[in-house]
Write an enzyme that holds these catalytic residues in place. Structure first.
Site, PDB file in Angstrom:
ATOM      1  CB  CYS A   1     -42.796 -39.960   5.467  1.00  0.00           C
ATOM      2  SG  CYS A   1     -41.132 -40.648   5.294  1.00  0.00           S
TER       3      CYS A   1
ATOM      4  CB  CYS B   1     -38.196 -37.532   6.175  1.00  0.00           C
ATOM      5  SG  CYS B   1     -38.431 -38.392   4.603  1.00  0.00           S
TER       6      CYS B   1
ATOM      7  CB  CYS C   1      -5.192  -2.818   3.496  1.00  0.00           C
ATOM      8  SG  CYS C   1      -5.793  -2.826   5.212  1.00  0.00           S
TER       9      CYS C   1
ATOM     10  CB  CYS D   1     -10.127  -3.728   5.039  1.00  0.00           C
ATOM     11  SG  CYS D   1      -9.326  -2.189   5.494  1.00  0.00           S
TER      12      CYS D   1
ATOM     13  CG  ASP E   1     -16.354 -37.708 -25.131  1.00  0.00           C
ATOM     14  OD1 ASP E   1     -16.454 -38.934 -25.070  1.00  0.00           O
ATOM     15  OD2 ASP E   1     -17.111 -36.988 -25.815  1.00  0.00           O
TER      16      ASP E   1
ATOM     17  CG  ASP F   1     -20.431 -34.030 -25.816  1.00  0.00           C
ATOM     18  OD1 ASP F   1     -20.768 -34.149 -24.627  1.00  0.00           O
ATOM     19  OD2 ASP F   1     -20.702 -34.871 -26.681  1.00  0.00           O
TER      20      ASP F   1
ATOM     21  CG  ASP G   1     -18.878 -36.524 -22.123  1.00  0.00           C
ATOM     22  OD1 ASP G   1     -18.991 -37.759 -22.139  1.00  0.00           O
ATOM     23  OD2 ASP G   1     -18.554 -35.849 -23.105  1.00  0.00           O
TER      24      ASP G   1
END
Length: 833
Positions: A15, A18, A81, A84, A504, A700, A704
């Protein structure tokens, strides 16, 4: 200076407000002269002034309107090297619109990110060409068809041919000039036969051929770089060899221009320098080829063909022609071609190449298989769920490649040093020559030439540029072989600096599949109460709810109305007109339900490591259930191992404190943060690292994500195929917690290897530059020969690469035998009770 304008493509604008926010954001960036935003085209035309593209990108991202970017990997030739890589990075970041460029000397690639619409791959490639390092966008098929490997192999073969030619031309020169040092009477024999002048002419012709043929590359690269004021390794070699050849040619053609005591030739030095440096580069190329073996091994796991059923007929087809949904037949001993679901058959599948786990996994109808794994003695029919670039194996290859191409923070030190190193070497060489001419003994010009050339040759910074990227390549590749994927390359360094590891509990330290172990009922029939509780819990997806439902699987569950889940506390619902409330003690207290008659039992369950779950019917507490989640077999050993290395270990869980502390005591964990709501894990992590220590969170990878993102390093524990990796820095392809220990071991081994390489590279130059300049002459009367300087320089790079290759055998001692042993495919029999 006239303002530079740039048109940026922007996401998120919807809009006019924005547009205003984006314009204000851009104009607030220091150095921006103007900003005009167009909502219809979703672009912003910016007058940059003194502002840089990366500053605009950061400002837009912070405002919530990210600029669209593009990224590509460029294969670059001609880099030799560390200086470079610095030149290439400057050339890339100098292209308008480029916001980031990371150059990897070991892989000979550059990963470039730019603002969409401001530039393109062609302009970036043109900038590389202009800098003297031709580059092209990597073809996405290279990893699969081996084109990149073949190109590198051809480069190594070409270097081998150049080295052999240089050695063949240099051998007679070395024999003519240096033979008298090894063979008594050789010098007199040459003088009495062909004569000294003829010997010099022969050397002149052969050495000129060496410099114009095999050594031409040094001049073709080094001289333009020197002319542009950006000297690099080739410049040093070109200057050194040209000085030795030019001085010797002057002695041969116009000896009268030089004092009589200085008329000696050094043709052999120029030729031997070129030959030894070419030999070093050839050995480097061969060693570099071995650094990418992990990637090639992973790609090689994918079969080229598969047997599929089409129109009722089984046919062998090329892998790339298989589509999602088609059924692939996997015969005994074959590799699985695609990711998919087993629709027929039963077997044991070796998934060690994906997960690092040495034990085969039983597969049957409904289970998932991964492309690249090895089928055992049974036959399987697999419906393809992922093919081509969407398979787990393709994802692993991409992650490993990204990690191998990453630039670690420690590399920043190298870049800063190398930026000034070559100019400093030129200054030291000039000062060395002037010092010898001013204060050296006769023949001072000879001493000045030998010392100046030695400084130029011995100081080439090849080893510096290779020290970090080669170790990263080999270390991350070795980690992938062990089922540990460093999704972000800098995690290799950050992980080794960690002081705290927070786990966890559910699904990470425990199996993640709790079972109901106790049921104490104070009101009503036991079976009826359990059925009502299970009916409500059946609507929940929580693991504790699943355990209760499984315990009541033989009962007919009544209908449930008005079900509601109370985040982090429990559930409620109406069953047969009665209000059912099931959850933790804090839920009962919040609802004003008296659980005093059940708390003694609940606390006893908690002391045994069970999670007490209370149930109330119409506001009256009627039962307490005990639910336990078994601890994973490796958990105690892994935690003990981490603590032995000096790490502080903590556990974070939503369980009540008594249960959490019981499990923690069993595992040997002192720091426990319990009764944490899902959105409170980030706050818990911040509390653990209150003193600013680097913290690792192991979860896991499913629920998380905020904690994995908030930690300094997030480690996601997967299950081979079900791996949530978007917010993790490190991914363990197996649910085995032993991968945590292996991740730390690989990280520390890699960083130790990098420090060894950097010490060798920096200490070598620091020590040998003064020696080459002649600092030992007043004490010992000896100078470092340019030939020895070339040999030492070549040796330093070979040492760094060889040291990095040792990481291919980096395996934590406690798992070495397990990983080394090939997993046997068990006989298909019923499991023992």
């Amino acid at each position: 200076m006239a303002d530079r304008t740039m048109t940026i493509q922007i996401d998120g604008m919807s809009c006019a407000s924005c547009v205003g926010r984006v314009e204000r954001t851009l104009k607030a960036v220091p150095g921006v002269a103007s900003a005009e935003v167009n909502l219809a085209t979703e672009t912003a035309r910016v007058g940059l002034g003194d502002a840089r593209a990366v500053e605009l990108t950061d400002a837009l991202a912070a405002a919530g309107y990210p600029a669209r970017t593009r990224e590509a990997v460029f294969e670059i030739t001609g880099m030799s090297c560390a200086s470079c890589t610095a030149r290439v990075e400057r050339a890339l970041t100098g292209v308008p619109g480029v916001i980031a460029a990371s150059v990897n000397l070991a892989r000979e690639t550059a990963t470039v990110t730019w603002l969409a619409g401001t530039t393109g791959a062609d302009r970036i490639a043109a900038a590389l060409d202009a800098a003297g390092y031709p580059g092209k966008v990597r073809d996405g098929s290279d990893a699969g068809d081996g084109a990149a490997d073949e190109r590198k192999a051809e480069e190594a073969r070409a270097l081998g041919r150049r080295t052999a030619l240089a050695a063949a031309l240099t051998a007679p020169v070395f024999l003519l000039e240096m033979g008298s040092h090894f063979v008594p009477g050789m010098h007199g024999l040459i003088a009495d036969t062909i004569g000294t002048t003829t010997s010099w002419w022969v050397q002149f012709v052969l050495v000129t051929l060496v410099l114009a043929g095999p050594g031409r590359h040094f001049f073709a690269k080094g001289v333009p770089a020197l002319a542009k004021g950006a000297p690099e390794m080739n410049s040093l070699v070109a200057l050194g060899t040209a000085a030795a050849w030019g001085y010797s040619t002057l002695v041969l053609l116009a000896p009268g221009l030089l004092p009589e005591g200085t008329r000696a030739v050094y043709f052999e030095a120029a030729a031997v320098i070129v030959t030894l440096i070419l030999l070093g580069r050839w050995l480097e190329a061969r060693a570099k080829g071995r650094t990418g073996q992990a990637i090639r091994a992973l790609v090689g796991l994918q079969p080229r063909t598969a047997r599929i059923v089409r129109d009722g007929v089984a046919t062998d087809v090329a892998l790339e022609t298989i589509e999602t949904g088609e059924v692939v037949q996997v015969r005994p001993g074959e590799r699985v071609a695609v990711d998919g679901e087993v629709v027929e058959g039963a077997s044991w599948v070796d998934e060690s190449m994906i997960t690092g786990e040495p034990r085969p996994v039983e597969k049957g109808v409904g289970t998932h298989v991964v492309g690249g794994t090895v089928n055992g003695t049974g036959a399987l029919s697999v419906r393809a769920t992922a093919v081509g670039g969407d398979t787990v194996l393709s994802g692993i290859v991409r992650m490993v490649e990204e990690a191998q191409g990453a630039k670690l923070p420690i590399q920043g030190l190298v870049d800063r040093v190398v930026m000034w190193f070559v100019p400093a070497v030129l200054a030291v060489a000039t000062l060395t020559i002037l010092t010898w001419l001013a204060f050296g003994p006769d023949p001072a010009l000879t001493f000045a030439l030998v010392s100046g050339v030695s400084v130029l040759i011995v100081a080439c910074p090849c080893a510096m540029g290779l020290a970090t990227p080669t170790s990263v390549m080999v270390g991350s590749g070795r980690a992938a072989q062990l089922g540990v994927l460093f999704r972000k390359g800098d995690a290799l360094q950050t992980l080794s600096d960690a002081w705290i590891v927070a786990f966890d509990k559910t699904g990470t330290l425990t199996r993640g599949r709790p079972e109901m172990t106790d049921l104490v009922v104070t009101e009503g029939e036991r079976a009826d109460v359990l059925a009502r509780i299970a009916a409500v819990e059946a609507r929940s997806e929580h693991p504790v709810a699943s355990a209760i439902v499984r315990a009541a699987e033989d009962a007919a569950l009544p209908e449930v109305a008005e079900f509601a889940s109370i985040t982090g506390m429990g559930v409620r619902g109406i069953v047969g007109g009665a209000a059912i409330l099931v959850g933790a003690d804090r839920l009962m207290e919040r609802e004003g339900i008296d659980i005093s008659t059940l708390q003694i039992e609940g606390r006893a369950m908690a002391r045994r490591g069970r999670t007490p779950v209370y149930a109330a019917i119409d506001g009256v507490a009627v039962a307490v259930l005990g639910v336990a989640d078994p601890v994973k077999p490796m958990a105690r050993e892994v935690i003990a191992g981490l603590k032995r290395t000096g790490l502080r270990v903590a556990m974070i869980t939503g369980d009540n404190r008594a249960t959490a502390e019981a499990i923690a005591f069993d595992l040997g964990i002192e720091d426990v943060v319990a009764e944490v709501m899902p959105d409170g894990k980030v706050e818990a992590l911040n509390g653990l690292r209150a003193d600013g220590e680097s913290l690792v969170f192991v979860g896991d990878g499913i629920n998380d994500a905020p904690a994995l993102a908030a930690a300094n390093i997030g480690i996601a524990v997967g299950t081979g195929t079900d791996v949530a990796i978007e917010t993790a820095d490190v991914v363990l392809m197996s649910g085995d917690l032993g991968g945590v220990g292996r991740a730390f071991a690989i990280s520390r081994a890699t960083m130790r290897n990098i420090r060894q390489n950097l010490f060798w590279a920096f200490a070598y130059n620091t020590a040998l530059i003064p020696v080459a300049a002649g600092v030992l002459w007043p004490f010992t009367g000896t100078l470092l020969s340019p030939m020895l300087a070339a040999g030492a320089m070549a040796l330093s790079s070979v040492f760094v690469l060889s040291n990095a290759l040792r990481l291919r055998r980096a395996v934590p001692e406690r798992t070495r035998d397990e990983i080394a042993a090939p997993p046997a495919t068990p006989v298909m029999t019923a499991p023992a009770e």
